[in-house]
Write an enzyme that holds these catalytic residues in place. Structure first.
Site: not given
Ligand code: CO8
Length: 255
Positions: A63, A106, A109, A129
């Site tokens: 998400a 997500g 999922e 999450e």
């Molecule tokens: N949301 C918003 N922005 C994101 C997300 C995200 N989930 N994941 C990555 N991005 C963005 C980063 O902020 C970054 O933006 P910017 O360049 O502007 O700083 C860009 O994408 C690239 O990401 P990273 O620089 O972080 O890339 P890395 O290679 O360093 O890391 C990772 C990759 C490990 C995947 C890292 O981005 C990460 O941990 N992302 C978040 C993963 C996460 O926690 N996902 C769970 C989210 S909560 C959820 O999914 C709830 C589900 C229930 C509802 C579902 C409805 C859709």
């Protein structure tokens, strides 16, 4: 379509999430577009199977955290975003996920909500999450508990660490692991094989299998039986059985 690209390869519709600067973080607009695209493919008589894919680095990283960071419980309740997700379950045609890179939260999922999953070697599946103080909301606890059992599900959900494509395969979460560069093509080939199958039978089989996951065994058996009888009303069943007896390839019409 701001966040998706689409094209057809014969009878297979390929839907690609293309918000790559955010690793395909699933904001509300992207999910709305995606559901509309899946429903349009489902309604299009020329499409027999759907492949859903993302980018090289991420299928989808979950998400959009930016959209949720300041939301209250009431905001989330009123947002009612999972109504859109429920519509994914209503798609009748086969949906095959072709996953490369991150499939997290997500995004995991979403992959698990597809009927079949082909993963590239780089795929990483996980429900992180918990690390945000949250839990899955789009079915992750239910998919994993049902498919892995309690202990493995809790381990993945409590620790939030991703697993590799090969681990996901050995756990029975996904169908196949292939080299990244072959991932989409492999999913499309599978879609083409499904496209040769009788569509009403595929649809009834999908309905019966999902029923198996949702209901008590006896109710599932009853549903399967009724769908089995229903297929005897299709011309495709008649054609399939006759073709077998006449030692020729069947020609299925989808009715
Ligand atoms: N949301 C918003 N922005 C994101 C997300 C995200 N989930 N994941 C990555 N991005 C963005 C980063 O902020 C970054 O933006 P910017 O360049 O502007 O700083 C860009 O994408 C690239 O990401 P990273 O620089 O972080 O890339 P890395 O290679 O360093 O890391 C990772 C990759 C490990 C995947 C890292 O981005 C990460 O941990 N992302 C978040 C993963 C996460 O926690 N996902 C769970 C989210 S909560 C959820 O999914 C709830 C589900 C229930 C509802 C579902 C409805 C859709």
């Amino acid at each position: 379509m701001a966040y998706l690209t689409m094209h057809d390869d014969g009878p297979v519709r390929i839907v690609r999430m293309a918000r790559e600067d955010r690793l395909n973080a699933l904001n509300l607009a992207l999910v709305d577009e995606l559901v509309a695209a899946l429903e349009a493919a489902d309604a299009d008589v020329n499409v027999r199977a759907i492949v859903l894919t993302g980018g090289e680095k991420a299928f989808a990283a979950g998400a959009d955290i930016g959209e949720m960071a300041d939301a209250t419980a009431v905001d989330m309740k009123l947002r009612d975003q999972f109504r859109a997700w429920d519509r994914i379950r209503g798609v009748h045609k086969p949906v095959i996920a072709a996953v490369k890179g991150f499939a997290l939260g997500g995004g995991c999922e979403l992959a698990l909500a597809c009927d079949l999953v082909i993963a590239g070697e780089s795929a990483k599946f996980g429900q992180p999450e918990v690390k945000l103080g949250l839990m899955p909301g789009a079915g992750g606890t239910q998919w994993l508990a049902r498919r892995l059992g309690k202990a493995r599900a809790l381990e993945l959900l409590w620790l939030g660490d991703p697993i590799t494509a090969r681990e996901a395969l050995s756990l029975g979460l996904i169908n196949r692991v292939v080299p990244d560069e072959a991932c989409v093509a492999h999913a499309v080939e599978l879609g083409k094989r499904l496209a040769e199958m009788p569509p009403v039978a595929l649809r009834c089989i999908k309905e019966a299998v999902y029923q198996a996951m949702d209901t008590a065994f006896a109710d599932g058996l009853e549903a399967e039986r009724n769908l089995f009888y229903l297929l005897f009303a299709t011309e495709d069943a008649r054609e399939g059985m006759r073709a077998f007896l006449e030692r020729r390839k069947p020609e299925f019409q989808g009715r």
